[in-house]
Write a protein that holds these residues in place. Structure first.
Motif, PDB file in Angstrom:
ATOM      1  N   VAL A 154       9.609   2.958   0.297  1.00 50.11           N
ATOM      2  CA  VAL A 154       9.922   3.209  -1.017  1.00 50.11           C
ATOM      3  C   VAL A 154      10.835   4.561  -0.948  1.00 50.11           C
ATOM      4  O   VAL A 154      10.858   5.409  -0.511  1.00 50.11           O
ATOM      5  N   GLY A 155      11.932   4.200  -1.870  1.00 45.04           N
ATOM      6  CA  GLY A 155      12.703   5.344  -2.229  1.00 45.04           C
ATOM      7  C   GLY A 155      12.539   5.721  -3.552  1.00 45.04           C
ATOM      8  O   GLY A 155      12.038   4.911  -4.651  1.00 45.04           O
ATOM      9  N   SER A 174       3.284   4.670  -5.838  1.00 43.13           N
ATOM     10  CA  SER A 174       4.372   5.456  -6.465  1.00 43.13           C
ATOM     11  C   SER A 174       4.931   4.588  -8.042  1.00 43.13           C
ATOM     12  O   SER A 174       4.936   5.350  -8.933  1.00 43.13           O
ATOM     13  N   PHE A 175       4.765   3.294  -7.850  1.00 45.52           N
ATOM     14  CA  PHE A 175       4.953   2.516  -8.901  1.00 45.52           C
ATOM     15  C   PHE A 175       3.866   3.085  -9.947  1.00 45.52           C
ATOM     16  O   PHE A 175       4.123   3.238 -11.209  1.00 45.52           O
ATOM     17  N   THR A 204       2.216  11.519   1.212  1.00 49.57           N
ATOM     18  CA  THR A 204       1.868  10.105   1.867  1.00 49.57           C
ATOM     19  C   THR A 204       3.115   9.060   2.000  1.00 49.57           C
ATOM     20  O   THR A 204       2.741   8.122   2.815  1.00 49.57           O
ATOM     21  N   VAL A 205       4.124   9.162   1.467  1.00 49.48           N
ATOM     22  CA  VAL A 205       5.188   8.297   1.494  1.00 49.48           C
ATOM     23  C   VAL A 205       6.572   8.845   2.247  1.00 49.48           C
ATOM     24  O   VAL A 205       7.071   8.072   2.892  1.00 49.48           O
ATOM     25  N   ALA A 206       6.707   9.927   1.886  1.00 54.11           N
ATOM     26  CA  ALA A 206       7.950  10.494   1.902  1.00 54.11           C
ATOM     27  C   ALA A 206       9.024  10.182   2.826  1.00 54.11           C
ATOM     28  O   ALA A 206      10.092   9.441   2.498  1.00 54.11           O
ATOM     29  N   HIS A 211       0.977  -1.104  -0.008  1.00 50.27           N
ATOM     30  CA  HIS A 211      -0.030   0.199  -0.050  1.00 50.27           C
ATOM     31  C   HIS A 211       0.868   1.395   0.003  1.00 50.27           C
ATOM     32  O   HIS A 211       0.381   2.492  -0.398  1.00 50.27           O
ATOM     33  N   ARG A 212       2.107   1.011   0.446  1.00 48.50           N
ATOM     34  CA  ARG A 212       3.018   2.325   0.479  1.00 48.50           C
ATOM     35  C   ARG A 212       3.848   2.468  -0.938  1.00 48.50           C
ATOM     36  O   ARG A 212       4.032   3.580  -1.535  1.00 48.50           O
ATOM     37  N   TRP A 213       4.137   1.368  -1.702  1.00 49.84           N
ATOM     38  CA  TRP A 213       4.962   1.522  -2.704  1.00 49.84           C
ATOM     39  C   TRP A 213       4.176   1.550  -3.996  1.00 49.84           C
ATOM     40  O   TRP A 213       4.487   1.982  -5.052  1.00 49.84           O
TER      41      TRP A 213
END
Length: 164
Positions: free
Chosen positions: A109-110, A39-40, A102-104, A34-36
């Motif tokens: 995820v980088g 972004s993908f 949301t992720v920073a 749910h985090r990466w």
């Protein structure tokens, strides 16, 4: 349809100022999908937009997917790349804002990017038995030239070597 393999050795022929842009992400926590995943998935609309709207200065891209996703993009200029990145009406700026909200700093995820301005006089490319690829596919290519190699002492034959 597969691209035609070029049997004549080729070199890239980009105009001065062309930009090679590496952008991507690294999945640090596979179980935090749910985090990466957002972004993908955010990259897809950006690439679609860039392929459709050539006025941004985008020339082409190639993507590799694994734990670290790599997208190599080619742009006409650094100014056009930066203008796209900051354009509030384009897909990138809102996606960047969502990432930061949301992720920073959660570490799941980088993301990364690197941009390099090409100086054709200081670059080296070779494409042998390849379809158009990389910067040559994005900007064009030309046949590689062969130049005489000086004879070794006592040798009666001249060799040729290729240059770019």
């Amino acid at each position: 349809m597969a691209a035609k393999v070029e049997l004549v050795p080729q070199v890239a022929d980009p105009p001065e100022g062309t930009v090679v842009f590496l952008i991507g992400m690294r999945i640090n926590s596979f179980w935090k999908v749910h985090r990466w995943l957002p972004s993908f998935l955010a990259m897809v609309p950006m690439l679609v937009e860039l392929h459709k709207q050539k006025e941004y200065g985008f020339l082409g891209a190639r993507t590799w997917i694994g734990r670290t996703v790599v997208v190599i993009q080619y742009w006409r200029s650094m100014d056009e790349l930066m203008a796209y990145a900051h354009d509030t009406d384009a897909a990138h700026r809102p996606a960047w804002g969502r990432f930061n909200r949301t992720v920073a700093d959660n570490g799941a995820v980088g993301i990364y990017h690197e941009a390099y301005v090409v100086d054709p006089a200081r670059m080296h490319t070779v494409y042998r038995n390849m379809p158009p690829f990389g910067i040559a596919a994005a900007t064009g290519s030309r046949p590689q030239r062969a130049v005489p190699v000086p004879r070794e002492r006592g040798s009666g034959s001249r060799q040729e070597r290729s240059t770019t």
